[in-house]
Design a protein around this motif. Structure first.
Motif, mmCIF file in Angstrom:
data_model
loop_
_atom_site.group_PDB
_atom_site.id
_atom_site.type_symbol
_atom_site.label_atom_id
_atom_site.label_comp_id
_atom_site.label_asym_id
_atom_site.label_seq_id
_atom_site.Cartn_x
_atom_site.Cartn_y
_atom_site.Cartn_z
ATOM 1 N N MET A 1 8.073 44.163 104.606
ATOM 2 C CA MET A 1 7.142 45.277 104.620
ATOM 3 C C MET A 1 7.397 46.147 105.846
ATOM 4 S SD MET A 1 3.560 44.823 103.174
ATOM 5 C CE MET A 1 3.011 43.640 101.991
ATOM 6 N N LYS A 2 7.384 47.412 105.607
ATOM 7 C CA LYS A 2 7.552 48.378 106.690
ATOM 8 C C LYS A 2 6.200 48.942 107.084
ATOM 9 C CE LYS A 2 11.494 50.710 105.040
ATOM 10 N NZ LYS A 2 12.150 51.994 104.894
ATOM 11 N N LYS A 3 6.098 49.323 108.331
ATOM 12 C CA LYS A 3 4.903 49.993 108.821
ATOM 13 C C LYS A 3 5.301 51.432 109.147
ATOM 14 C CE LYS A 3 1.321 49.640 112.326
ATOM 15 N NZ LYS A 3 0.846 48.898 113.493
ATOM 16 N N ILE A 4 4.540 52.379 108.597
ATOM 17 C CA ILE A 4 4.798 53.784 108.900
ATOM 18 C C ILE A 4 3.508 54.421 109.399
ATOM 19 C CG2 ILE A 4 6.640 53.996 107.205
ATOM 20 C CD1 ILE A 4 4.664 55.575 105.439
ATOM 21 N N LYS A 5 3.673 55.526 110.082
ATOM 22 C CA LYS A 5 2.511 56.262 110.573
ATOM 23 C C LYS A 5 2.548 57.656 109.950
ATOM 24 C CE LYS A 5 -0.273 56.646 114.611
ATOM 25 N NZ LYS A 5 -0.459 56.232 115.981
ATOM 26 N N ILE A 6 1.466 58.000 109.280
ATOM 27 C CA ILE A 6 1.370 59.299 108.608
ATOM 28 C C ILE A 6 0.696 60.287 109.556
ATOM 29 C CG2 ILE A 6 0.377 60.552 106.660
ATOM 30 C CD1 ILE A 6 0.395 57.898 105.125
ATOM 31 N N TYR A 7 1.421 61.356 109.864
ATOM 32 C CA TYR A 7 0.859 62.419 110.693
ATOM 33 C C TYR A 7 0.479 63.627 109.853
ATOM 34 C CZ TYR A 7 2.645 59.804 114.650
ATOM 35 O OH TYR A 7 2.883 58.815 115.564
ATOM 36 N N PHE A 8 1.140 63.766 108.694
ATOM 37 C CA PHE A 8 0.877 64.895 107.805
ATOM 38 C C PHE A 8 1.175 64.437 106.383
ATOM 39 C CE2 PHE A 8 2.534 68.398 105.260
ATOM 40 C CZ PHE A 8 1.470 69.277 105.326
ATOM 41 N N PHE A 86 -7.632 67.147 109.237
ATOM 42 C CA PHE A 86 -8.260 67.205 110.552
ATOM 43 C C PHE A 86 -8.378 65.805 111.155
ATOM 44 C CE2 PHE A 86 -12.165 66.821 113.056
ATOM 45 C CZ PHE A 86 -11.836 67.658 114.111
ATOM 46 N N LEU A 87 -8.804 64.843 110.336
ATOM 47 C CA LEU A 87 -8.963 63.472 110.805
ATOM 48 C C LEU A 87 -7.627 62.876 111.230
ATOM 49 C CD1 LEU A 87 -11.031 61.229 111.225
ATOM 50 C CD2 LEU A 87 -10.557 60.464 108.902
ATOM 51 N N LEU A 88 -6.546 63.168 110.494
ATOM 52 C CA LEU A 88 -5.224 62.678 110.889
ATOM 53 C C LEU A 88 -4.844 63.195 112.270
ATOM 54 C CD1 LEU A 88 -2.927 62.866 107.722
ATOM 55 C CD2 LEU A 88 -3.755 60.836 108.899
ATOM 56 N N ARG A 89 -5.133 64.448 112.535
ATOM 57 C CA ARG A 89 -4.831 65.005 113.864
ATOM 58 C C ARG A 89 -5.720 64.395 114.933
ATOM 59 N NH1 ARG A 89 -4.108 71.423 112.709
ATOM 60 N NH2 ARG A 89 -2.261 71.215 111.414
ATOM 61 N N PHE A 90 -6.982 64.197 114.601
ATOM 62 C CA PHE A 90 -7.957 63.673 115.556
ATOM 63 C C PHE A 90 -7.622 62.241 115.984
ATOM 64 C CE2 PHE A 90 -12.084 61.670 116.519
ATOM 65 C CZ PHE A 90 -12.486 62.481 117.586
ATOM 66 N N ILE A 91 -7.191 61.397 115.014
ATOM 67 C CA ILE A 91 -6.889 59.999 115.345
ATOM 68 C C ILE A 91 -5.401 59.780 115.610
ATOM 69 C CG2 ILE A 91 -8.859 59.103 114.053
ATOM 70 C CD1 ILE A 91 -6.889 58.240 111.857
ATOM 71 N N ASN A 92 -4.630 60.879 115.681
ATOM 72 C CA ASN A 92 -3.206 60.826 115.980
ATOM 73 C C ASN A 92 -2.427 60.022 114.941
ATOM 74 O OD1 ASN A 92 -0.950 61.526 117.427
ATOM 75 N ND2 ASN A 92 -1.075 59.746 118.769
ATOM 76 N N GLY A 93 -2.681 60.265 113.675
ATOM 77 C CA GLY A 93 -1.940 59.628 112.584
ATOM 78 C C GLY A 93 -2.629 58.401 112.023
ATOM 79 N N LEU A 94 -2.139 57.969 110.869
ATOM 80 C CA LEU A 94 -2.692 56.821 110.170
ATOM 81 C C LEU A 94 -1.566 55.837 109.896
ATOM 82 C CD1 LEU A 94 -5.074 55.526 108.549
ATOM 83 C CD2 LEU A 94 -4.238 56.806 106.581
ATOM 84 N N SER A 95 -1.689 54.625 110.421
ATOM 85 C CA SER A 95 -0.664 53.589 110.212
ATOM 86 C C SER A 95 -0.964 52.826 108.925
ATOM 87 C CB SER A 95 -0.644 52.613 111.385
ATOM 88 O OG SER A 95 -0.238 53.266 112.555
ATOM 89 N N ILE A 96 0.070 52.673 108.097
ATOM 90 C CA ILE A 96 -0.065 51.885 106.878
ATOM 91 C C ILE A 96 1.177 50.996 106.726
ATOM 92 C CG2 ILE A 96 -1.563 53.502 105.657
ATOM 93 C CD1 ILE A 96 0.849 54.483 104.110
ATOM 94 N N LYS A 97 0.988 49.866 106.045
ATOM 95 C CA LYS A 97 2.089 48.945 105.771
ATOM 96 C C LYS A 97 2.353 48.940 104.283
ATOM 97 C CE LYS A 97 1.500 45.423 109.313
ATOM 98 N NZ LYS A 97 1.257 43.996 109.533
ATOM 99 N N ASP A 99 5.800 48.729 101.009
ATOM 100 C CA ASP A 99 7.193 48.785 100.615
ATOM 101 C C ASP A 99 7.507 50.231 100.286
ATOM 102 O OD1 ASP A 99 9.744 48.243 99.784
ATOM 103 O OD2 ASP A 99 9.145 47.298 97.899
ATOM 104 N N PHE A 100 8.165 50.920 101.185
ATOM 105 C CA PHE A 100 8.465 52.342 101.037
ATOM 106 C C PHE A 100 9.948 52.528 100.814
ATOM 107 C CE2 PHE A 100 4.975 51.805 104.074
ATOM 108 C CZ PHE A 100 3.955 52.415 103.359
#
Length: 101
Positions: A1-8, A86-97, A99-100
């Motif tokens: 499993m990979k972990k990625i961070k979504i900024y946009f 707006f929330l993504l910018r406020f929390i500096n991205g969203l990390s999810i795990k 299979d990408f």
């Protein structure tokens, strides 16, 4: 499993994700309605101008609930896209795990 961070996330991708999540919730609700109809709970489903009750309503709910909530997901996605960005910018991205590929 990979972990990625979504900024946009693009508008189209967000709408697809929201529709998918809404339809998944619809499957859950449809199954609960079906199980309720099996044990004799007062389940009622409205389809066009017809009203179904009991087991036919439970069976119809499995099909109609994902469809109805998927359509509702379109509107929900449109309304919630800008606050999500707006929330993504406020929390500096969203990390999810996951299979990408």
């Amino acid at each position: 499993m990979k972990k990625i961070k979504i900024y946009f996330i693009s508008f189209g991708s967000y709408i697809k994700l929201f529709i998918f999540l809404s339809a998944a919730l619809g499957v859950f609700i449809g199954i609960i309605s079906f199980l309720g109809s099996l044990v004799g709970a007062p389940v009622e489903t409205h389809f066009l101008s017809m009203v179904y009750q009991g087991l036919p309503a439970g069976i119809l709910s499995i099909v109609l609930a994902p469809f109805a909530l998927g359509l509702t997901g379109i509107l929900g996605g449109i309304v919630s896209y800008l606050p999500f960005k707006f929330l993504l910018r406020f929390i500096n991205g969203l990390s999810i795990k996951g299979d990408f590929r």
